[in-house]
Motif scaffolding. Structure first.
Motif, PDB file in Angstrom:
ATOM      1  N   VAL A  42       0.815  -1.216   0.052  1.00  0.00           N
ATOM      2  CA  VAL A  42       0.116   0.072  -0.047  1.00  0.00           C
ATOM      3  C   VAL A  42       0.933   1.182   0.017  1.00  0.00           C
ATOM      4  O   VAL A  42       0.565   2.359  -0.553  1.00  0.00           O
ATOM      5  CB  VAL A  42      -0.958   0.080   1.181  1.00  0.00           C
ATOM      6  CG1 VAL A  42      -2.103  -1.099   1.048  1.00  0.00           C
ATOM      7  CG2 VAL A  42      -0.179  -0.031   2.341  1.00  0.00           C
ATOM      8  N   GLN A  43       2.186   1.257   0.553  1.00  0.00           N
ATOM      9  CA  GLN A  43       2.938   2.264   0.795  1.00  0.00           C
ATOM     10  C   GLN A  43       3.466   2.857  -0.815  1.00  0.00           C
ATOM     11  O   GLN A  43       3.834   3.943  -1.079  1.00  0.00           O
ATOM     12  CB  GLN A  43       3.975   2.201   1.492  1.00  0.00           C
ATOM     13  CG  GLN A  43       4.948   1.228   1.173  1.00  0.00           C
ATOM     14  CD  GLN A  43       4.582  -0.200   1.906  1.00  0.00           C
ATOM     15  OE1 GLN A  43       3.604  -0.523   2.266  1.00  0.00           O
ATOM     16  NE2 GLN A  43       5.857  -0.626   2.279  1.00  0.00           N
ATOM     17  N   ASP A  44       3.189   1.916  -1.608  1.00  0.00           N
ATOM     18  CA  ASP A  44       3.842   2.030  -2.925  1.00  0.00           C
ATOM     19  C   ASP A  44       2.782   2.745  -3.890  1.00  0.00           C
ATOM     20  O   ASP A  44       2.818   3.482  -4.817  1.00  0.00           O
ATOM     21  CB  ASP A  44       4.102   1.119  -3.653  1.00  0.00           C
ATOM     22  CG  ASP A  44       5.275   0.168  -3.149  1.00  0.00           C
ATOM     23  OD1 ASP A  44       6.165   0.915  -2.359  1.00  0.00           O
ATOM     24  OD2 ASP A  44       5.270  -1.117  -3.083  1.00  0.00           O
ATOM     25  N   ILE A  45       1.582   2.975  -3.106  1.00  0.00           N
ATOM     26  CA  ILE A  45       0.331   3.557  -3.661  1.00  0.00           C
ATOM     27  C   ILE A  45       0.434   4.982  -3.211  1.00  0.00           C
ATOM     28  O   ILE A  45       0.386   5.963  -3.902  1.00  0.00           O
ATOM     29  CB  ILE A  45      -1.035   3.093  -3.646  1.00  0.00           C
ATOM     30  CG1 ILE A  45      -0.817   1.773  -4.157  1.00  0.00           C
ATOM     31  CG2 ILE A  45      -2.165   3.847  -4.152  1.00  0.00           C
ATOM     32  CD1 ILE A  45      -0.967   1.808  -5.751  1.00  0.00           C
ATOM     33  N   LEU A  49      -1.954   5.348   3.198  1.00  0.00           N
ATOM     34  CA  LEU A  49      -2.430   4.090   3.241  1.00  0.00           C
ATOM     35  C   LEU A  49      -1.636   3.165   4.314  1.00  0.00           C
ATOM     36  O   LEU A  49      -1.955   2.076   4.479  1.00  0.00           O
ATOM     37  CB  LEU A  49      -2.302   3.434   1.911  1.00  0.00           C
ATOM     38  CG  LEU A  49      -2.998   3.871   0.708  1.00  0.00           C
ATOM     39  CD1 LEU A  49      -3.155   3.224  -0.358  1.00  0.00           C
ATOM     40  CD2 LEU A  49      -4.796   4.486   1.176  1.00  0.00           C
ATOM     41  N   GLY A  50      -0.664   3.808   4.989  1.00  0.00           N
ATOM     42  CA  GLY A  50       0.335   2.850   5.862  1.00  0.00           C
ATOM     43  C   GLY A  50       1.097   2.199   5.262  1.00  0.00           C
ATOM     44  O   GLY A  50       1.715   2.470   4.182  1.00  0.00           O
ATOM     45  N   THR A  51       1.471   0.996   5.734  1.00  0.00           N
ATOM     46  CA  THR A  51       2.507   0.004   5.102  1.00  0.00           C
ATOM     47  C   THR A  51       1.915  -1.314   4.978  1.00  0.00           C
ATOM     48  O   THR A  51       1.166  -1.868   5.935  1.00  0.00           O
ATOM     49  CB  THR A  51       3.889   0.123   5.865  1.00  0.00           C
ATOM     50  OG1 THR A  51       3.603  -0.380   7.394  1.00  0.00           O
ATOM     51  CG2 THR A  51       4.269   1.395   6.025  1.00  0.00           C
ATOM     52  N   GLY A  52       2.655  -2.117   4.289  1.00  0.00           N
ATOM     53  CA  GLY A  52       2.318  -3.559   4.191  1.00  0.00           C
ATOM     54  C   GLY A  52       1.662  -4.017   2.798  1.00  0.00           C
ATOM     55  O   GLY A  52       1.511  -2.948   1.997  1.00  0.00           O
ATOM     56  N   VAL A  53       1.242  -5.309   2.749  1.00  0.00           N
ATOM     57  CA  VAL A  53       0.523  -5.759   1.404  1.00  0.00           C
ATOM     58  C   VAL A  53      -0.819  -5.379   1.700  1.00  0.00           C
ATOM     59  O   VAL A  53      -1.521  -5.176   2.426  1.00  0.00           O
ATOM     60  CB  VAL A  53       0.791  -7.146   1.413  1.00  0.00           C
ATOM     61  CG1 VAL A  53       0.013  -7.823   0.330  1.00  0.00           C
ATOM     62  CG2 VAL A  53       2.320  -7.771   1.434  1.00  0.00           C
ATOM     63  N   HIS A  54      -1.355  -4.970   0.261  1.00  0.00           N
ATOM     64  CA  HIS A  54      -2.526  -4.560   0.243  1.00  0.00           C
ATOM     65  C   HIS A  54      -3.550  -5.682   0.633  1.00  0.00           C
ATOM     66  O   HIS A  54      -3.238  -6.880   0.344  1.00  0.00           O
ATOM     67  CB  HIS A  54      -2.802  -4.060  -1.174  1.00  0.00           C
ATOM     68  CG  HIS A  54      -4.363  -3.455  -1.323  1.00  0.00           C
ATOM     69  ND1 HIS A  54      -5.543  -4.327  -1.391  1.00  0.00           N
ATOM     70  CD2 HIS A  54      -4.518  -2.238  -1.432  1.00  0.00           C
ATOM     71  CE1 HIS A  54      -6.522  -3.659  -1.644  1.00  0.00           C
ATOM     72  NE2 HIS A  54      -5.873  -2.066  -1.580  1.00  0.00           N
ATOM     73  N   TRP A 123      -4.427   1.315  -8.195  1.00  0.00           N
ATOM     74  CA  TRP A 123      -3.573   1.067  -9.169  1.00  0.00           C
ATOM     75  C   TRP A 123      -3.814   2.075 -10.423  1.00  0.00           C
ATOM     76  O   TRP A 123      -2.727   2.351 -10.649  1.00  0.00           O
ATOM     77  CB  TRP A 123      -3.244  -0.470  -9.713  1.00  0.00           C
ATOM     78  CG  TRP A 123      -2.201  -0.825 -10.426  1.00  0.00           C
ATOM     79  CD1 TRP A 123      -0.968  -1.228 -10.206  1.00  0.00           C
ATOM     80  CD2 TRP A 123      -2.385  -0.502 -11.948  1.00  0.00           C
ATOM     81  NE1 TRP A 123      -0.149  -1.432 -11.131  1.00  0.00           N
ATOM     82  CE2 TRP A 123      -0.794  -1.120 -12.609  1.00  0.00           C
ATOM     83  CE3 TRP A 123      -3.015   0.055 -12.948  1.00  0.00           C
ATOM     84  CZ2 TRP A 123      -0.577  -0.914 -13.763  1.00  0.00           C
ATOM     85  CZ3 TRP A 123      -2.671   0.165 -14.130  1.00  0.00           C
ATOM     86  CH2 TRP A 123      -1.274  -0.390 -14.957  1.00  0.00           C
ATOM     87  N   CYS A 124      -4.828   2.082 -10.958  1.00  0.00           N
ATOM     88  CA  CYS A 124      -5.226   3.049 -11.694  1.00  0.00           C
ATOM     89  C   CYS A 124      -4.896   4.588 -11.315  1.00  0.00           C
ATOM     90  O   CYS A 124      -4.234   5.377 -12.153  1.00  0.00           O
ATOM     91  CB  CYS A 124      -6.611   2.778 -12.135  1.00  0.00           C
ATOM     92  SG  CYS A 124      -7.223   1.348 -12.818  1.00  0.00           S
TER      93      CYS A 124
END
Length: 362
Positions: A42-45, A49-54, A123-124
């Motif tokens: 999520v942090q890559d978005i 959004l916080g951290t960790g896997v979506h 992602w979009c």
């Protein structure tokens, strides 16, 4: 049951899309075109959004390296949901029927979940592309030269008839990644039931992470799988004090009801309220970031940023249980889109402008 037969169809689809799309077969051998969505954090978005896997990539506590999303809105064949191009999408079915057509395919198959939908929408947004689609009677309201093939034979733009288009018959700009290897028709055509999320009396309830992708997890009205959300992101029993809610009774954020926990622009229980999803605000002015709010953003239930979400609309009715459908339909115009969310109808609702999409986890 998911069959991985490496037949000519699957091989040709994978070769044509660089491996982005594959064909999976269900327990009766029906093929479905599926887009492969790799895991992301999520942090890559966005940092909010916080951290960790979506959450879409966590099922029953196990991280999934990828999820499989139907490239096309579903049709029904032999009591099973199927993702195929060039078909009139299934419609006029209620939430539980859509759920059943997907789970009938066997283990791993499921109704696309809200968590999965949100992952794709985010992602979009991150990639700066909001897919267009059939939201103007067979054409795009924002680019009327972009058209699909109407199932009723009507002329794009003609407001008579049921203006659903055949699945995937629009241009690449109607796919989530602006290529023909992308997921088609997330904007308009037919609204899509999604699983794993609901409101009940305005309270936002979910199945944890993407547990709704496990088709053995009950999503019945009285299921114990439903959990409410606290400001700290904890999942608790429905009806617990101070859970997050959609509630317009706080006078759009200026009143005193649920000031600490409510999101405004929603229903007061006397019908439904509608407004731009982008304009949703958090009622508690003292707190701008909480883990609970970050979770709502990750699940596409609250805007991730101050811009870039278009005119997509949010509709809600906090009178009893309401199940979500997303994306908009052929007549929604600018209000349709990947962030469009409708929470104003019962699970029993049936309409020719509501369909669904199948997904799979392995």
């Amino acid at each position: 049951m998911v069959i991985f037969t490496k037949d000519a169809l699957r091989a040709s689809v994978e070769a044509a899309t660089g491996g982005k799309v594959t064909v999976l077969y269900d327990d009766k051998g029906y093929p479905s075109y599926m887009v492969i969505i790799p895991k992301f954090n999520v942090q890559d978005i966005d940092a909010s959004l916080g951290t960790g896997v979506h959450p879409a990539f966590i099922v029953n506590g196990v991280e999934k390296s990828e999820i499989y999303i139907g490239q096309y809105q579903a049709i029904v064949a032999d009591g099973r949901a199927v993702s195929m191009p060039g078909k009139d999408p299934a419609n006029s079915l209620n939430f539980d029927q859509a759920l059943g057509y997907c789970s009938a395919k066997g283990p791993g198959w499921h109704l696309m979940t809200n968590a999965e939908w949100a992952a794709i929408a985010l992602w979009c947004w991150k990639n700066g592309f909001q897919p267009r689609g059939n939201n103007d009677y067979g054409r795009s309201i924002g680019a009327t030269y972009e058209t699909g093939k109407r199932q009723d034979g009507g002329t794009p733009g003609n407001t008579s008839g049921a203006a659903r288009i055949l699945t995937g018959s629009g241009p690449a700009s109607w796919r989530h990644d602006n290529t023909f290897a992308g997921i088609a028709d997330l904007n308009g055509n037919v609204w899509e039931w999604v699983g794993g999320m609901r409101i009940n009396g305005g309270e936002i309830q979910i199945l944890q992470n993407n547990n709704a992708a496990d088709n053995t997890k009950s999503q019945a009205a009285g299921s114990a799988e439903w959990k409410a959300i606290l400001q700290d992101g904890s999942l608790v029993a429905p009806g617990t004090a101070s859970t997050l809610k959609y509630d317009g009774s706080a006078a759009n954020g200026t009143g005193t009801t649920n000031v600490d926990t409510a999101l405004d622009y929603q229903s007061d229980g006397n019908g439904y309220t509608a407004a731009k999803f982008q304009d949703s605000t958090y009622n508690d002015t003292r707190i701008t970031v909480t883990p609970g709010l970050a979770l709502l953003k990750s699940l596409g239930l609250f805007p991730v940023g101050a811009s870039g979400l278009g005119d997509d609309y949010l509709y809600a009715n906090n009178n009893g249980e309401r199940l979500p459908f997303r994306g908009g339909y052929w007549g929604d115009g600018l209000y349709a889109g990947v962030f469009a969310l409708n929470l104003s109808y019962l699970r029993s609702n049936v309409n020719s402008n509501i369909g669904f999409r199948v997904a799979c986890v392995l």
